[in-house]
Design a protein around this motif. Structure first.
Motif, short mmCIF file in Angstrom:
data_model
loop_
_atom_site.label_atom_id
_atom_site.label_comp_id
_atom_site.label_asym_id
_atom_site.label_seq_id
_atom_site.Cartn_x
_atom_site.Cartn_y
_atom_site.Cartn_z
N TRP A 7 0.78 -1.13 -0.02
CA TRP A 7 -0.06 -0.21 -0.07
C TRP A 7 0.80 1.24 -0.06
N GLN A 8 2.13 1.11 0.75
CA GLN A 8 2.82 2.23 0.53
C GLN A 8 3.41 2.59 -0.81
N ARG A 9 3.82 1.57 -1.61
CA ARG A 9 3.95 1.76 -2.88
C ARG A 9 3.13 2.27 -3.78
N VAL A 10 2.01 1.86 -3.89
CA VAL A 10 0.83 2.32 -4.47
C VAL A 10 0.39 3.77 -3.99
N SER A 11 0.51 4.05 -2.76
CA SER A 11 0.16 5.42 -2.28
C SER A 11 1.26 6.37 -2.80
N ALA A 12 2.57 5.91 -2.75
CA ALA A 12 3.57 6.80 -3.45
C ALA A 12 3.51 7.26 -4.93
N SER A 13 2.84 6.29 -5.65
CA SER A 13 2.78 6.61 -6.79
C SER A 13 1.32 7.34 -7.43
N VAL A 14 0.51 7.69 -6.53
CA VAL A 14 -0.57 8.38 -6.74
C VAL A 14 -0.44 9.97 -6.49
N SER A 15 -1.15 10.68 -7.52
CA SER A 15 -0.66 12.23 -7.23
C SER A 15 -1.38 12.67 -5.94
N THR A 16 -0.87 13.66 -5.19
CA THR A 16 -1.42 14.30 -3.84
C THR A 16 -2.13 15.34 -4.01
N SER A 17 -2.55 15.70 -5.45
CA SER A 17 -3.13 17.07 -5.84
C SER A 17 -4.61 17.22 -5.03
N PRO A 18 -4.94 18.15 -4.65
CA PRO A 18 -6.43 18.27 -3.93
C PRO A 18 -7.42 18.27 -4.81
N GLU A 19 -6.98 18.11 -6.08
CA GLU A 19 -8.17 18.17 -7.06
C GLU A 19 -8.82 16.51 -7.39
N TRP A 20 -7.74 15.60 -6.86
CA TRP A 20 -8.20 14.20 -7.24
C TRP A 20 -9.69 13.77 -6.99
N ALA A 21 -10.18 14.24 -5.89
CA ALA A 21 -11.56 13.75 -5.67
C ALA A 21 -12.52 14.26 -6.67
N GLY A 22 -12.28 15.41 -6.92
CA GLY A 22 -13.26 16.40 -8.02
C GLY A 22 -13.05 15.86 -9.29
N GLY A 23 -11.73 15.21 -9.61
CA GLY A 23 -11.47 14.63 -11.13
C GLY A 23 -12.42 13.24 -10.96
N ALA A 24 -12.34 12.68 -10.08
CA ALA A 24 -13.41 11.41 -10.00
C ALA A 24 -14.82 11.63 -10.15
N THR A 25 -15.27 12.83 -9.46
CA THR A 25 -16.74 13.15 -9.63
C THR A 25 -16.94 13.60 -11.25
N GLY A 26 -15.87 14.24 -11.82
CA GLY A 26 -16.16 14.57 -13.10
C GLY A 26 -16.19 13.34 -14.10
N GLU A 27 -15.52 12.31 -13.69
CA GLU A 27 -15.43 10.95 -14.46
C GLU A 27 -16.87 10.44 -14.23
N ARG A 28 -17.31 10.45 -13.03
CA ARG A 28 -18.78 9.73 -12.79
C ARG A 28 -19.74 10.49 -13.60
N ILE A 29 -19.60 11.84 -13.64
CA ILE A 29 -20.64 12.50 -14.46
C ILE A 29 -20.74 12.36 -16.09
N ARG A 30 -19.53 12.26 -16.59
CA ARG A 30 -19.38 12.01 -17.88
C ARG A 30 -19.92 10.47 -18.14
N GLU A 31 -19.84 9.55 -17.34
CA GLU A 31 -20.23 8.20 -17.43
C GLU A 31 -21.64 7.87 -17.41
N SER A 32 -22.22 9.00 -16.64
CA SER A 32 -23.85 8.68 -16.50
C SER A 32 -24.59 9.47 -17.23
N ARG A 33 -23.92 10.24 -18.18
CA ARG A 33 -24.57 10.97 -19.29
C ARG A 33 -25.68 10.33 -20.10
N GLY A 34 -25.34 9.07 -20.39
CA GLY A 34 -26.03 8.02 -21.55
C GLY A 34 -27.29 7.98 -20.87
N THR A 35 -27.59 7.46 -19.58
CA THR A 35 -28.65 7.26 -18.89
C THR A 35 -29.47 8.44 -18.64
N THR A 36 -28.92 9.55 -18.37
CA THR A 36 -29.61 10.74 -18.18
C THR A 36 -30.18 11.20 -19.39
#
Length: 505
Positions: A7-36
């Motif tokens: 887990w330390q190796r995995v965590s070290a490879s991930v960007s610590t930018s504060p926008e990471w959660a927001g990016g996941a939200t944008g991905e979710r929105i894009r993926e749900s557009r078809g159903t909407t």
């Protein structure tokens, strides 16, 4: 807080930018557009259909039924027609925007029936008030108010009824174990137990609890029963593969970097990730809160689910299977009679197969072997012509004379179209394995159970005579990775040629 080197190796490879959660939200929105978009289009069609029906009703049975000059001259060729079309367009946009703001396009599992019905009526009532207000402001006296009122009433009833029917059908699927989402809960504390009880007690949420993931440093007073703890953070994603998990819930506080590592792995494995929002300061900025029943959760990652395409695939399955069963009904009857006369035993052979996400169902075929074929399996195991865990004998002595003909042209599989109509199978997909085969699968092999099994598939039309188990798995994975409606249609077309060639055995 102690974590493993992995887990330390995995965590070290991930960007610590504060926008990471927001990016996941944008991905979710894009993926749900078809159903909407699909629900938006259905709402617009409902409005148009209601307006047309209201106009026809008013024209033929209303107080203006005799005023044909008004309908043919003024409304159709004059100014009111354009006003009516503009108002319908505005009403559609208003209703769609209002419905979106009231979260009526969110997954149905997140709300109950009464709440959704109340929001539907509220959206129609709000949009109707804006419509009538606009009529008053533009002085559209030429538009019969009865048409407006009938349209509003029909739209309200139609939308509410459509959502109710859809939800009831969804609940019925959940009761059969179809369409449910398997979940793992990280943590064994009181929040984890409360969430488990919540998911299991509210069945319409469509969640199936698969176990707890033990967290280092958890409160021992609340440790789950040993049978409920299925793993720890080190083998979390091995468990998601074994348990066919769709979502992971984090219910215990932990380091930000650790959650980032899990998030990255969840994206790689296509697993949704949610956390309870009373922790992880700063990680959930700009992320929406979604309620799972009464539990507030924050989705950090939601995998892509092509719901519109899957809906079209289901429509194709139902239409195609219905046509096959209707057109070939005389053939099915003739085969059933022939099987009964050919040898002792039942007409149909029912076999327990493993379907999507490990769900067990009974696959139906015409019987092609002698009555006690299963008890004689051990006697012919040495004749197996396939590699690995597959079992197949071209000249199996247990096969009846008629059965050999049925297998040659795949007629024995025709009853499986009833499995397709029931929803256990699809027309196209990986073949459903038996339990003894699945028990010997490696973790990577379980991926073929991520989708609904089919009557035919890429292996049937491309590698049917290939004895290699690796080739069998490779073709199934290739189909899953490249699936589309167009690919299904091409496989169906090629299957017709394979059947007439008589390559079955």
């Amino acid at each position: 807080m102690a974590t493993s080197d992995f887990w330390q190796r995995v965590s070290a490879s991930v960007s610590t930018s504060p926008e990471w959660a927001g990016g996941a939200t944008g991905e979710r929105i894009r993926e749900s557009r078809g159903t909407t978009k699909l629900w938006m289009v259905l709402d617009a069609i409902t409005i148009l259909g209601s307006a047309v029906l209201a106009t026809l009703y008013e024209r033929h049975t209303g107080p203006l039924a005799g005023a044909k000059g008004f309908w043919h001259g003024t409304l159709i060729h004059g100014r009111p027609m354009w006003i009516l079309l503009a108002l319908l367009f505005g009403f559609s946009i208003t209703l769609i925007v209002t419905s979106r703001r009231l979260h009526l396009y969110n997954p149905a599992r997140l709300n109950n029936i009464l709440h959704e019905q109340r929001l539907s009526v509220q959206a129609c009532f709000t949009s109707g008030l804006l419509l009538t207000g606009t009529l008053y402001l533009v002085h559209a006296q030429d538009i019969p108010r009865s048409i407006v009122l009938i349209t509003l009433g029909m739209v309200t009833i139609s939308l509410s009824l459509r959502r109710l029917v859809y939800r009831l059908l969804l609940y019925r699927r959940f009761e059969r174990g179809v369409g449910t989402r398997n979940v793992l809960i990280v943590g064994t504390g009181p929040e984890a137990h409360a969430l488990r009880h919540h998911l299991e007690s509210i069945r319409h949420l469509g969640y199936t609890f698969k176990g707890f993931i033990e967290f280092p440093g958890g409160n021992s007073r609340f440790t789950a029963a040993s049978g409920d703890v299925v793993g720890n953070l080190d083998n979390l994603f091995d468990q998601t593969r074994k348990q066919f998990v769709d979502e992971i819930f984090f219910t215990t506080p932990c380091e930000r970097s650790l959650v980032q590592g899990v998030l990255e792995q969840a994206r790689i494995h296509g697993v949704d990730l949610r956390i309870v929002p009373d922790m992880y300061d700063g990680l959930t900025w700009n992320s929406p809160i979604e309620y799972i029943g009464q539990f507030p959760t924050i989705p950090l990652h939601c995998g892509h689910v092509p719901e519109v395409e899957l809906l079209l695939k289901r429509v194709l399955d139902v239409v195609f299977s219905s046509l096959v069963l209707i057109v070939l009904s005389p053939v099915l009857l003739a085969i059933a009679i022939a099987v009964k006369l050919d040898s002792h035993g039942p007409v149909f052979y029912l076999s327990e197969r493993i379907g999507k996400k490990g769900r067990v169902f009974r696959c139906v075929k015409f019987r092609t072997m002698v009555r006690d074929a299963e008890t004689k399996r051990a006697e012919v195991m040495h004749m197996n012509e396939r590699e690995g865990i597959l079992f197949k004998i071209n000249n199996d002595p247990r096969i009846t004379k008629l059965g050999r003909f049925l297998r040659k042209y795949s007629f024995d599989e025709l009853p499986q179209f009833f499995n397709v109509l029931h929803g256990d199978m699809s027309v196209v997909g990986p073949r459903p394995p038996i339990a003894s085969e699945v028990r010997e699968y490696k973790l990577s092999h379980l991926r073929r159970l991520d989708v609904t099994p089919g009557i035919t598939g890429l292996w049937q039309v491309q590698g049917r005579q290939d004895p290699s188990f690796d080739s069998y798995i490779s073709l199934d994975v290739t189909y899953i990775d490249n699936w589309s409606i167009w690919l299904d249609l091409k496989i169906i077309a090629r299957t017709v040629g394979v059947v007439f060639a008589g390559t079955g055995s």
